[in-house]
Design an enzyme around this catalytic site. Structure first.
Site, short mmCIF file in Angstrom:
data_model
loop_
_atom_site.label_atom_id
_atom_site.label_comp_id
_atom_site.label_asym_id
_atom_site.label_seq_id
_atom_site.Cartn_x
_atom_site.Cartn_y
_atom_site.Cartn_z
N GLU A 134 0.74 -1.06 -0.09
CA GLU A 134 -0.09 -0.02 -0.07
C GLU A 134 0.85 1.36 0.06
OE1 GLU A 134 -2.55 -0.41 3.35
OE2 GLU A 134 -3.30 -2.39 3.11
N CYS A 163 3.25 8.04 1.68
CA CYS A 163 3.65 7.13 2.71
C CYS A 163 3.83 5.97 2.05
CB CYS A 163 2.38 6.84 3.54
SG CYS A 163 2.58 5.43 4.76
N CYS A 188 5.22 -8.12 6.91
CA CYS A 188 6.06 -7.55 8.21
C CYS A 188 6.24 -8.70 9.07
CB CYS A 188 5.46 -6.27 8.65
SG CYS A 188 6.45 -5.68 10.15
N CYS A 208 3.56 -6.60 15.72
CA CYS A 208 2.88 -5.73 16.64
C CYS A 208 1.31 -6.09 16.70
CB CYS A 208 3.12 -4.26 16.08
SG CYS A 208 4.78 -3.67 16.14
N CYS A 231 -1.40 -4.28 14.51
CA CYS A 231 -1.24 -3.60 13.23
C CYS A 231 -1.60 -4.87 12.43
CB CYS A 231 0.35 -3.46 13.00
SG CYS A 231 0.87 -2.94 11.53
N CYS A 281 -2.90 0.62 8.35
CA CYS A 281 -1.67 0.14 7.85
C CYS A 281 -1.77 -1.38 7.46
CB CYS A 281 -0.59 0.55 8.58
SG CYS A 281 1.12 0.13 8.22
N1 SAH Z 1 7.55 -0.64 10.95
C1 SAH Z 1 7.47 0.55 11.06
C2 SAH Z 1 6.83 1.34 10.07
C3 SAH Z 1 5.56 0.91 9.81
S1 SAH Z 1 4.32 1.18 10.66
C4 SAH Z 1 7.22 0.94 12.54
O1 SAH Z 1 6.81 0.28 13.29
O2 SAH Z 1 7.13 2.16 12.69
C5 SAH Z 1 4.04 2.96 10.63
C6 SAH Z 1 3.38 3.25 11.82
O3 SAH Z 1 1.86 2.84 12.20
C7 SAH Z 1 3.88 2.62 13.42
O4 SAH Z 1 4.33 3.65 14.40
C8 SAH Z 1 2.89 1.81 13.77
O5 SAH Z 1 3.31 1.34 15.00
C9 SAH Z 1 1.71 2.42 13.29
N2 SAH Z 1 0.48 1.49 13.32
C10 SAH Z 1 0.38 0.18 12.93
N3 SAH Z 1 -1.01 -0.26 12.87
C11 SAH Z 1 -1.58 0.81 13.46
C12 SAH Z 1 -2.94 0.96 13.86
N4 SAH Z 1 -3.83 -0.11 13.87
N5 SAH Z 1 -3.37 2.11 14.54
C13 SAH Z 1 -2.49 3.07 14.57
N6 SAH Z 1 -1.24 3.11 14.36
C14 SAH Z 1 -0.83 1.85 13.80
#
Ligand code: SAH
Length: 378
Positions: free
Chosen positions: A120, A133, A140, A144, A147, A365
């Site tokens: 995306e 972005c 990935c 997390c 995510c 994301c």
């Molecule tokens: N892997 C990297 C970059 C990709 S995610 C990282 O973790 O920073 C980009 C941002 O979106 C990160 O801060 C991540 O924690 C956040 N993110 C991912 N899923 C999310 C969600 N469901 N709600 C809010 N932020 C989210």
């Protein structure tokens, strides 16, 4: 030098029909992927492999920045174009899907690469210019819990050219210049270190898209060893760190990466990054209802950041979590988010609530890719 950048291309057209079953005969072609070449490498390729004068590299480079195919490069002779097409290819993604927000015009793209894998990209319009972005990996492996990008694990890394292709194609499709890049799409940029580093160099090159490094942000879930490596690369980019918690217990419960590099190790690496580069570090903090959003949490967070950074400026970006259907986390209410922000500011920590763009097309994301995968799975 050129040899290093030779890319193995699996030609998707080579499909044989044998005995009633499709069998992929992946003819392995060794070809140059033009998007991944730095300017001096493109020049060397043009001179040494194509036997052409170096100004052809400028012409090719200009065409590539506009998203042109080799066939479209009309100021090259037909025979040169044919020769180029034999030796090289361009890994532009195509746009498989495009969603436009009715609220603010934010555009979400689903890009598809030559092997059919998708990622995306989101085009956001701010007063200071257009931001794209970008994704850095297909899937990935960071895990997390909030995510969507990580649910199916990592499929593969993107090459530097494939990441650059997102910017070129979004610019071509929108007809608007992209002046800022954030690496906050699918993937962990520091888990694809070499390709991401090369992408930063490519996208900021004056012969290329020439996007200033101060307009590029890299977001990481916190690979402390790679933050140290990045500090030594002499870049001007902004480092964003996804912190999301003020203590190890909470952070480990939502971000498995914390078991490897805990908050202490991570924040020390961030401080070293600032000391080395002079660039202010930004922290992402997604507010999850009842998990990390209490006022006491805000106080603890400010104490934590003060302990590691003292008077060194840092910035905290607060984002209510985007609900992902596969997880039970819900977003903190507006009031709680604002109170958390105010508490940080009162305690001397610079914090803002991230403006939410494209709420109606949102899908946090990785959600668009997942939805598409499910449609294709069934
Ligand atoms: N892997 C990297 C970059 C990709 S995610 C990282 O973790 O920073 C980009 C941002 O979106 C990160 O801060 C991540 O924690 C956040 N993110 C991912 N899923 C999310 C969600 N469901 N709600 C809010 N932020 C989210």
């Amino acid at each position: 030098m050129i040899e290093i950048r030779k890319t193995v291309c699996y030609n998707k057209n080579d499909i044989l029909f044998i005995g009633g079953a499709f069998c992929f005969l992946r003819s392995v072609l060794t070809m140059i992927e033009l998007l991944s070449l730095e300017y001096n490498e493109l020049r060397a390729f043009v001179e040494n492999e194509l036997g052409e004068s170096s100004f052809r590299a400028n012409q090719i480079s200009e065409w590539i920045c506009r998203g042109a195919s080799i066939e479209d490069m009309t100021n090259l002779s037909k025979s040169l174009r044919e020769k180029l097409a034999q030796e090289a290819f361009i890994a532009y993604p195509k746009i498989r899907k495009k969603l436009i927000s009715k609220i603010d015009g934010t555009v979400k793209y689903l890009f598809e690469y030559l092997d059919g894998e998708t990622v995306e990209g989101v085009l956001m319009r701010y007063d200071h210019g257009n931001t794209l972005c970008v994704s850095t990996q297909v899937g990935c492996r960071m895990g997390c819990r909030f995510c969507a990008s990580t649910i199916g694990g990592k499929v593969r890394d993107l090459s530097s050219g494939e990441i650059l292709g997102q910017v070129i194609i979004a610019q071509k499709e929108s007809g608007e210049r992209i002046s800022n890049i954030v690496m906050m799409g699918i993937g962990e940029p520091l888990d694809n270190y070499d390709n991401v580093l090369r992408f930063i160099k490519l996208v900021s090159d004056e012969h290329g898209l020439n996007i200033g490094q101060r307009h590029i942000s890299l977001s990481t879930s916190g690979l402390a060893d790679k933050i140290d490596a990045l500090a030594n690369e002499d870049l001007q980019i902004t480092l964003s760190v996804s912190l999301h918690a003020f203590d190890d217990k909470t952070r480990s419960s939502i971000m498995p990466v914390n078991n490897k590099w805990n908050i202490d190790v991570l924040l020390k690496a961030c401080k070293r990054y600032f000391d080395k580069t002079g660039r202010r570090v930004s922290f992402e903090y997604t507010l999850i209802n009842g998990k990390n959003d209490s006022l006491e949490g805000a106080r603890q967070l400010s104490i934590l950041l003060k302990r590691y950074f003292g008077k060194t400026p840092v910035h905290v970006n607060l984002i209510p979590v985007n609900q992902v259907s596969e997880s039970s986390f819900t977003a903190s209410g507006r009031g709680k988010v604002n109170a958390f922000c105010a508490e940080l500011c009162q305690n001397g920590v610079n914090a803002t609530v991230r403006r939410k763009l494209g709420d109606d097309i949102s899908a946090a994301c990785g959600q668009l890719r997942r939805r598409e995968m499910q449609i294709f799975d069934t």
